[in-house]
Design a protein around this motif. Sequence first.
Motif, PDB file in Angstrom:
ATOM      1  N   GLU A 373     -24.403   7.706  17.598  1.00 56.18           N
ATOM      2  CA  GLU A 373     -23.158   7.562  18.338  1.00 56.18           C
ATOM      3  C   GLU A 373     -22.062   7.756  17.147  1.00 56.18           C
ATOM      4  O   GLU A 373     -22.213   7.627  16.109  1.00 56.18           O
ATOM      5  CB  GLU A 373     -23.084   5.859  18.578  1.00 56.18           C
ATOM      6  N   VAL A 374     -21.164   8.362  17.774  1.00 56.24           N
ATOM      7  CA  VAL A 374     -19.767   8.660  16.947  1.00 56.24           C
ATOM      8  C   VAL A 374     -18.568   8.264  17.577  1.00 56.24           C
ATOM      9  O   VAL A 374     -18.327   8.169  18.779  1.00 56.24           O
ATOM     10  CB  VAL A 374     -19.528  10.620  16.989  1.00 56.24           C
ATOM     11  N   LEU A 375     -17.997   7.367  16.554  1.00 58.45           N
ATOM     12  CA  LEU A 375     -16.729   6.568  17.103  1.00 58.45           C
ATOM     13  C   LEU A 375     -15.375   7.038  16.220  1.00 58.45           C
ATOM     14  O   LEU A 375     -15.700   7.603  14.998  1.00 58.45           O
ATOM     15  CB  LEU A 375     -16.798   4.986  16.428  1.00 58.45           C
ATOM     16  N   ILE A 376     -14.447   7.105  16.872  1.00 62.23           N
ATOM     17  CA  ILE A 376     -13.067   7.493  16.159  1.00 62.23           C
ATOM     18  C   ILE A 376     -12.349   6.105  15.840  1.00 62.23           C
ATOM     19  O   ILE A 376     -12.029   5.216  16.834  1.00 62.23           O
ATOM     20  CB  ILE A 376     -12.205   8.353  17.009  1.00 62.23           C
ATOM     21  N   GLU A 377     -12.161   5.946  14.673  1.00 63.71           N
ATOM     22  CA  GLU A 377     -11.291   4.779  13.945  1.00 63.71           C
ATOM     23  C   GLU A 377      -9.930   5.206  13.734  1.00 63.71           C
ATOM     24  O   GLU A 377      -9.491   5.993  13.339  1.00 63.71           O
ATOM     25  CB  GLU A 377     -11.893   4.045  12.945  1.00 63.71           C
ATOM     26  N   ALA A 378      -8.980   4.197  14.167  1.00 65.88           N
ATOM     27  CA  ALA A 378      -7.723   4.165  13.773  1.00 65.88           C
ATOM     28  C   ALA A 378      -7.441   4.209  12.268  1.00 65.88           C
ATOM     29  O   ALA A 378      -8.357   3.921  11.299  1.00 65.88           O
ATOM     30  CB  ALA A 378      -6.761   2.991  14.313  1.00 65.88           C
ATOM     31  N   PRO A 379      -6.245   4.972  11.867  1.00 63.20           N
ATOM     32  CA  PRO A 379      -6.102   5.169  10.502  1.00 63.20           C
ATOM     33  C   PRO A 379      -5.781   3.751   9.822  1.00 63.20           C
ATOM     34  O   PRO A 379      -5.453   2.689  10.375  1.00 63.20           O
ATOM     35  CB  PRO A 379      -4.750   5.757  10.368  1.00 63.20           C
ATOM     36  N   VAL A 380      -6.478   3.606   8.464  1.00 65.55           N
ATOM     37  CA  VAL A 380      -6.492   2.393   7.769  1.00 65.55           C
ATOM     38  C   VAL A 380      -5.316   2.062   6.867  1.00 65.55           C
ATOM     39  O   VAL A 380      -4.971   0.865   6.795  1.00 65.55           O
ATOM     40  CB  VAL A 380      -7.625   2.137   6.779  1.00 65.55           C
ATOM     41  N   ALA A 381      -4.378   2.936   6.824  1.00 65.47           N
ATOM     42  CA  ALA A 381      -2.864   2.865   6.067  1.00 65.47           C
ATOM     43  C   ALA A 381      -2.068   3.778   6.764  1.00 65.47           C
ATOM     44  O   ALA A 381      -2.338   4.730   7.385  1.00 65.47           O
ATOM     45  CB  ALA A 381      -3.247   3.343   4.633  1.00 65.47           C
ATOM     46  N   PRO A 382      -0.540   3.544   6.674  1.00 66.90           N
ATOM     47  CA  PRO A 382       0.348   4.452   6.848  1.00 66.90           C
ATOM     48  C   PRO A 382       0.190   5.730   6.283  1.00 66.90           C
ATOM     49  O   PRO A 382      -0.022   5.764   5.108  1.00 66.90           O
ATOM     50  CB  PRO A 382       1.722   3.585   6.418  1.00 66.90           C
ATOM     51  N   GLY A 383       0.332   6.782   7.099  1.00 69.19           N
ATOM     52  CA  GLY A 383       0.291   8.199   6.727  1.00 69.19           C
ATOM     53  C   GLY A 383      -1.336   8.796   6.484  1.00 69.19           C
ATOM     54  O   GLY A 383      -1.248   9.833   6.271  1.00 69.19           O
ATOM     55  N   ALA A 384      -2.093   7.888   6.877  1.00 73.66           N
ATOM     56  CA  ALA A 384      -3.666   8.153   6.560  1.00 73.66           C
ATOM     57  C   ALA A 384      -4.085   8.967   7.909  1.00 73.66           C
ATOM     58  O   ALA A 384      -3.574   8.376   9.177  1.00 73.66           O
ATOM     59  CB  ALA A 384      -4.463   7.120   6.058  1.00 73.66           C
ATOM     60  N   GLY A 385      -4.919   9.597   8.129  1.00 72.76           N
ATOM     61  CA  GLY A 385      -5.727  10.008   9.297  1.00 72.76           C
ATOM     62  C   GLY A 385      -6.702   9.161   9.806  1.00 72.76           C
ATOM     63  O   GLY A 385      -6.968   8.214   9.363  1.00 72.76           O
TER      64      GLY A 385
END
Length: 458
Positions: A373-385
Motif C-alpha cells: 500500500e502506498v499513502l501520501i502524507e501531508a508535509p510535517v513542517a512549513p515549506g516541506a514537501g
Amino acid sequence: MRGSSLATRLFLSATAWVVVILVITGIVLSSVYRNAAERSFDRRLNLYLRTLIAEVATPDEPPDRQFQSLGEPLFELPLSGWYWQIVRTDTEKSETRASRSLWDKKLPKLEDHGAELTAAGIRLGYVDGPEGQSLRMVERPVDLGTDGKFLVSVAGDATEIFDETRSFDYYLGGTFAALGIVLLLTTIFQVRFGLAPLKRISESIADIRSGRAERLEGEFPVEIAPLARETNALIDANREIVERARTHVGNLAHAIKTPLSVIVNEAAAHPIDPFANKVLEQADVMRDQVAHHLERARIAARVTIIGTVTEVAPALEALRRTMEKIHRDRGITIEVRADPQARFRGERQDLEEMAGNLVDNACKWATSQVFIEVLIEAPVAPGAGPRLRIIVDDDGRGLSAAERAQVSRRGQRLDESKPGSGLGLSIVVDLAGLYGGSLALGDAPTGGLRAELVLPGI
C-alpha cells in the motif's frame, strides 16, 4: 508577504519614506499657508492703520466725524472682535479714542508683550481681546511734532486666520491621505512587478527539483541574468560530478572484484588447508563489505542528482509482476494499492531497489500473500514537501522485536536456508536515509511482518 521577505522589506521601507515625506510636506505647506493667511490679514489691518494715521494727521477735522467705521461695519458692533484705538502718549493724562466696538474696554500694547518694531516702524502680534478672543493686532507710534505723539492700534479677530488654516489643514490631510494610499498601492505594484523575475526563478528552481524542468529557461533582467546563468552552470556541474562518481564506482568495483575472485579461487583449490579456509572466510566478509560500500557509494551518487521524479504506481506494478514470476512455484500473490498521484523525489532505480528488497523479503517469508500500500502524507513542517509511506505486509510468521533489530543490522540473517547475502534491509535503510527517509519494522495485521518505508514525495 512575510515579515522576512525582500518584498516586505522593500514595501515597509517605501511606506516609511512616503509617510515621512508626506508628513514633512504637510507641515511645511500648512506653515506656508498660515503665513500667507497672516500676511493677507496683516495687509487688511495695515490698510485700516494707514487710514487712522491719515485721520490723526488732520486734526482740524471735527472729532465726532472721524475714526468711526473706516468702511468696516464690524467696528460699529460692540465687542465684535474688530477694534481700533488711538492713544496720545505725550501728555500726563493720556487721551484715548476708540471704535464703538471696543465699548468701554482698552486694547493692550504690543510693546508690553515684547513685540519689536519692524523695519516699517510697526509692531505685529497676537493679544487677548476684551472678551478673551485671540486678536491679531498691529500698532504704530506716530510723532506729529507739536501736534502730539500717538499710538495707533488696529486689531482683528484672529479666528479668521485659525479657521482658514484649519480648513486648509483638513483638505490637505484628506488630499495627502488619498495620495499616500495611491503611492502605497503604486509601491505594492512596483515591488511585485520588480521582484517578479525572482519569483519566476524560484518557481523554475522548484520545477527543477520536482523534475518538471532541467534548467532555468527564459529571458531575465540584466541584474538577475547572472544568477540564472550561474544556477544553470551549477546544475550542469552537479550532473558531471555525479556521472564521474558513477564511473569511478564502477571502475573500483571491477578493480576489486577481480583480484578478490583470484584469491577465492586459489584458496578453494586447497580445501583441507586451514589457512585456505580462513582466507575463504575472510574473503566472503571482504566481498560483503565491498558490495555494501560500493552500493552505498553508487546510491549516494544517484541521490545528488537534482530534479528526478518517479511515478510510484507504475514502478510498483512492474515490481509486482516480476516478483510473482520469481515466486510462481510457491503460489505467492501480491496485491498493490497505490495512490495514482504518488510520486517519489528520486530515481526509479532507487525506488525499485528499496521496494524490491522489501517485497522480495516479504515473498520469501510469506505463506501465500503479500500486500503493498502506498499513502501520501501531508508535509510535517512549513515549506516541506509531502511524504510517501510504502507499506509492505506479508502473512508469514512475523518477527519478534529482537529479531527485527537483528535483521536491520548489516549482513545479519535469521535463516540461512533463504537465499541472499543479508544486506537487503541494510541497503534499504542506508538508501532511505540518504533521501531523508526511514524504514520501520512492525507487526502486520495479516500476522506477518510489516515494513513501512517513508520517502520524500512531490
